[in-house]
Design a protein around this motif. Structure first.
Motif, mmCIF file in Angstrom:
data_model
loop_
_atom_site.group_PDB
_atom_site.id
_atom_site.type_symbol
_atom_site.label_atom_id
_atom_site.label_comp_id
_atom_site.label_asym_id
_atom_site.label_seq_id
_atom_site.Cartn_x
_atom_site.Cartn_y
_atom_site.Cartn_z
ATOM 1 N N LYS A 1 28.141 43.538 30.205
ATOM 2 C CA LYS A 1 28.133 41.850 30.682
ATOM 3 C C LYS A 1 27.819 40.853 29.941
ATOM 4 O O LYS A 1 27.589 40.169 29.157
ATOM 5 C CB LYS A 1 28.289 41.672 32.253
ATOM 6 C CG LYS A 1 28.863 42.596 32.952
ATOM 7 C CD LYS A 1 29.364 42.635 34.642
ATOM 8 C CE LYS A 1 30.453 43.049 35.067
ATOM 9 N NZ LYS A 1 30.062 43.295 36.565
ATOM 10 N N TYR A 2 25.739 41.637 29.594
ATOM 11 C CA TYR A 2 25.066 40.730 29.739
ATOM 12 C C TYR A 2 25.651 40.337 28.033
ATOM 13 O O TYR A 2 25.571 39.199 26.938
ATOM 14 C CB TYR A 2 23.599 41.223 29.285
ATOM 15 C CG TYR A 2 22.858 40.332 28.537
ATOM 16 C CD1 TYR A 2 22.223 39.100 28.511
ATOM 17 C CD2 TYR A 2 22.375 41.004 26.708
ATOM 18 C CE1 TYR A 2 20.820 38.547 27.991
ATOM 19 C CE2 TYR A 2 20.856 39.955 25.868
ATOM 20 C CZ TYR A 2 20.729 39.485 26.490
ATOM 21 O OH TYR A 2 20.022 38.678 25.876
ATOM 22 N N ASN B 1 15.974 42.692 33.567
ATOM 23 C CA ASN B 1 16.718 41.275 34.213
ATOM 24 C C ASN B 1 17.673 41.499 33.585
ATOM 25 O O ASN B 1 17.908 39.857 33.107
ATOM 26 C CB ASN B 1 15.756 40.654 34.472
ATOM 27 C CG ASN B 1 16.434 40.311 35.585
ATOM 28 O OD1 ASN B 1 17.135 40.218 36.207
ATOM 29 N ND2 ASN B 1 14.848 39.177 36.470
ATOM 30 N N TYR B 2 19.087 42.172 33.474
ATOM 31 C CA TYR B 2 20.248 41.311 32.199
ATOM 32 C C TYR B 2 21.116 40.151 34.023
ATOM 33 O O TYR B 2 21.270 39.677 33.074
ATOM 34 C CB TYR B 2 21.166 42.805 32.035
ATOM 35 C CG TYR B 2 20.266 43.534 31.457
ATOM 36 C CD1 TYR B 2 20.648 43.721 29.903
ATOM 37 C CD2 TYR B 2 20.684 45.115 31.454
ATOM 38 C CE1 TYR B 2 20.363 44.481 28.863
ATOM 39 C CE2 TYR B 2 20.172 46.077 30.688
ATOM 40 C CZ TYR B 2 20.071 45.929 29.200
ATOM 41 O OH TYR B 2 19.650 46.154 28.021
ATOM 42 N N LEU B 3 20.917 40.924 34.799
ATOM 43 C CA LEU B 3 21.543 39.933 35.559
ATOM 44 C C LEU B 3 21.433 38.411 36.010
ATOM 45 O O LEU B 3 22.117 37.497 35.027
ATOM 46 C CB LEU B 3 21.387 40.233 37.306
ATOM 47 C CG LEU B 3 21.444 41.689 37.457
ATOM 48 C CD1 LEU B 3 21.747 41.539 38.659
ATOM 49 C CD2 LEU B 3 23.230 42.135 37.386
ATOM 50 N N GLU C 1 26.467 49.048 31.599
ATOM 51 C CA GLU C 1 27.244 48.100 33.043
ATOM 52 C C GLU C 1 26.874 46.806 32.088
ATOM 53 O O GLU C 1 27.409 46.053 32.690
ATOM 54 C CB GLU C 1 27.292 47.920 34.341
ATOM 55 C CG GLU C 1 28.539 47.388 35.014
ATOM 56 C CD GLU C 1 28.676 46.954 36.218
ATOM 57 O OE1 GLU C 1 29.364 46.343 37.380
ATOM 58 O OE2 GLU C 1 28.736 48.330 37.035
ATOM 59 N N ARG C 2 25.638 46.168 33.170
ATOM 60 C CA ARG C 2 25.206 45.100 32.984
ATOM 61 C C ARG C 2 24.991 44.395 31.846
ATOM 62 O O ARG C 2 24.990 43.231 31.105
ATOM 63 C CB ARG C 2 23.535 45.095 33.959
ATOM 64 C CG ARG C 2 23.619 45.610 35.286
ATOM 65 C CD ARG C 2 22.500 45.255 36.188
ATOM 66 N NE ARG C 2 22.680 45.327 37.103
ATOM 67 C CZ ARG C 2 21.803 45.802 38.721
ATOM 68 N NH1 ARG C 2 20.431 45.465 38.336
ATOM 69 N NH2 ARG C 2 21.850 45.450 39.470
ATOM 70 N N THR D 1 24.258 51.198 35.870
ATOM 71 C CA THR D 1 23.661 50.444 36.259
ATOM 72 C C THR D 1 23.213 49.380 35.061
ATOM 73 O O THR D 1 23.967 48.247 34.392
ATOM 74 C CB THR D 1 22.792 50.231 37.196
ATOM 75 O OG1 THR D 1 23.376 50.773 38.527
ATOM 76 C CG2 THR D 1 22.632 48.785 37.047
ATOM 77 N N ARG E 1 21.670 37.229 31.809
ATOM 78 C CA ARG E 1 23.510 36.583 31.939
ATOM 79 C C ARG E 1 23.706 34.862 32.440
ATOM 80 O O ARG E 1 24.424 34.513 31.850
ATOM 81 C CB ARG E 1 23.898 37.760 32.818
ATOM 82 C CG ARG E 1 25.805 38.181 32.736
ATOM 83 C CD ARG E 1 26.115 38.773 33.325
ATOM 84 N NE ARG E 1 28.113 38.567 33.872
ATOM 85 C CZ ARG E 1 28.606 38.949 34.604
ATOM 86 N NH1 ARG E 1 27.889 39.530 35.729
ATOM 87 N NH2 ARG E 1 29.472 38.753 34.626
ATOM 88 N N ASP E 2 23.178 35.472 33.896
ATOM 89 C CA ASP E 2 23.467 34.067 34.463
ATOM 90 C C ASP E 2 22.850 32.811 33.860
ATOM 91 O O ASP E 2 23.402 31.719 33.242
ATOM 92 C CB ASP E 2 22.758 33.752 35.425
ATOM 93 C CG ASP E 2 23.054 34.418 36.918
ATOM 94 O OD1 ASP E 2 24.431 35.479 36.873
ATOM 95 O OD2 ASP E 2 22.529 34.831 37.707
#
Length: 451
Positions: free
Chosen positions: A109-110, A158-160, A105-106, A102, A163-164
């Motif tokens: 994307k980041y 907190n990559y999510l 992958e994150r 995880t 990234r947002d």
């Protein structure tokens, strides 16, 4: 811009052992029994799971991703293994593997979002756009990343949300850049329109014309460029659009004004040849051409249209005045031959001739209307007098043969009134008709003689 490696705390020193802790009971050396075989199988599964996860973690250490949470989970798996809690060791190893996958992958994307943002910033800089605000976003995203979140029993970066933040900033930057490019293109087109306007052929002094025609538009171009630099591409595009439209409109007005002034010039020459006094139009025609040569297109175009209307109006008034004067003189001559003389008509015709010579054709028409009104009154009076004579003649015919003693006198006076009417002596005719009417009324209203 910012480091893509994020660690919550420093790693413990030393090399991570590739083998597990020594097991005191040497379980694999025991005699294989039913229970021992089961333990051996569970231990082997746990060892394989831990080995697989550790291999994955070892590979991911080569990346810039922060896999510390996965390493911590792997340590827990090893601790369970050392405590012979093989089922928990397998579960912990798989959990460590899930966390590692995880995070990898994150992180990928980041990283991609961060590179996209950096590319957008570079693209905006090449256009000369202000990137101060968007450059701060990477730091904001990293702070959000380091705040971390608890997930699957572990505290991870907190990559999510980070990234947002990056993606929203990239999208906003892209939208802003697209608007800025549209505004930049509009400004460029507006500059071309100004250049085309300034280089119009036909002006006697191209330098003066270019300054007069384009100076205000060039100032507006500066305003549009300033708006773009201040981060207001919408305002910049709107200003540039207005500049382009005005430049094109001025080109059209220049062509139309040039054509109109040429037509007015030809009309003035024709009118002058006919003897029409048109000095005011000639003077203003020169003024309009001068304004057009100095690039004052809008006032020159407005004056050209007005002069065209003035020239037509003067031509129409001249035609009406001269034609009406000729008709009035013919009519007055006929009336004079009939004995009509009018001081008012004489004065009106005299004033009309004078104002025509002065070029005041509108005033001449007013004087001629006065003369025509005098003629109309004369004509109306003549018609009314003729009608009264005819009515009196009818009454006399009805009384003929009645043996009235005054009838011959009445007929004589009425005949004289008719002759005077035919000769144009309307005042004498009117007086004799009045006498005849009085005599006739006296006879018809006298009492009958007694028998």
């Amino acid at each position: 811009m910012y480091s893509a490696t994020h660690r919550f705390r420093e790693r413990s020193p030393g090399v991570i052992a590739t083998r597990f802790l020594e097991r005191e009971d040497h379980m694999f050396d025991d005699k294989v029994t039913g229970i021992g075989f089961l333990k051996t199988t569970k231990a082997r599964h746990a060892e394989e799971a831990i080995g697989h996860t550790e291999g994955l973690v070892t590979v991911l250490r080569l990346t810039m991703a922060d896999i510390k949470p996965a390493e911590d989970a792997l340590k827990i798996a090893k601790q369970f293994f050392g405590a012979h809690q093989y089922a928990k060791a397998v579960q912990a190893a798989r959990r460590a593997e899930s966390i590692a996958v995880t995070l990898d992958e994150r992180f990928g994307k980041y990283q991609k979002s961060l590179k996209d943002l950096q590319s957008r910033i570079e693209s905006m800089k090449r256009l000369g756009l202000d990137t101060e605000a968007i450059e701060k976003v990477a730091g904001i995203a990293e702070e959000k990343l380091l705040d971390g979140i608890r997930e699957n029993g572990a505290f991870i970066p907190n990559y999510l949300e980070a990234r947002d933040i990056l993606e929203r900033a990239t999208q906003q930057g892209r939208a802003f850049q697209e608007k800025a490019e549209i505004a930049s293109n509009r400004i460029f087109v507006a500059e071309l329109a100004i250049e085309s306007l300034a280089n119009l052929k036909g002006a006697t002094d191209n330098g003066a014309f270019a300054h007069g025609a384009a100076s205000s538009l060039e100032q507006a171009i500066h305003d549009a460029t300033k708006e773009l630099a201040l981060g207001n591409p919408g305002n910049a595009a709107e200003i540039a659009k207005e500049i382009e439209e005005k430049a094109r409109r001025l080109k059209t007005q220049f062509a139309e004004a040039t054509k109109t002034l040429t037509e007015v010039d030809a009309k003035v020459i024709d009118l002058r040849g006919e003897g029409v006094l048109i000095h005011s139009v000639e003077t203003q025609l020169k003024m309009a051409r001068d304004m057009l040569d100095r690039g004052l297109i809008e006032p020159a175009a407005a004056m050209a249209l007005r002069l065209q209307a003035d020239a037509k109006s003067i031509a129409d008034q001249y035609q009406k005045a001269t034609t009406t004067l000729a008709d009035a003189e013919l009519l007055y001559g006929r009336l004079q031959r009939e004995g009509f003389h009018s001081y008012e008509a004489d004065a009106a015709l005299r004033d009309a001739r004078r104002t025509i010579r002065e070029g005041s054709y509108g005033r001449a028409i007013e004087h001629l209307e006065r003369a025509l009104q005098a003629f109309a009154r004369r004509t109306n009076a003549r018609s009314s007098l003729g009608k009264d004579i005819e009515e009196t003649r009818t009454r006399v015919r009805l009384l003929a043969g009645s043996g009235l003693s005054f009838m011959p006198d009445i007929q004589e006076v009425l005949g004289r009134a008719e002759r005077e009417f035919q000769q144009g002596n309307y005042s004498g005719s009117s007086e004799d008709l009045r006498i005849a009417t009085v005599l006739l009324d006296g006879v018809t209203h006298a009492p009958s003689p007694k028998k």
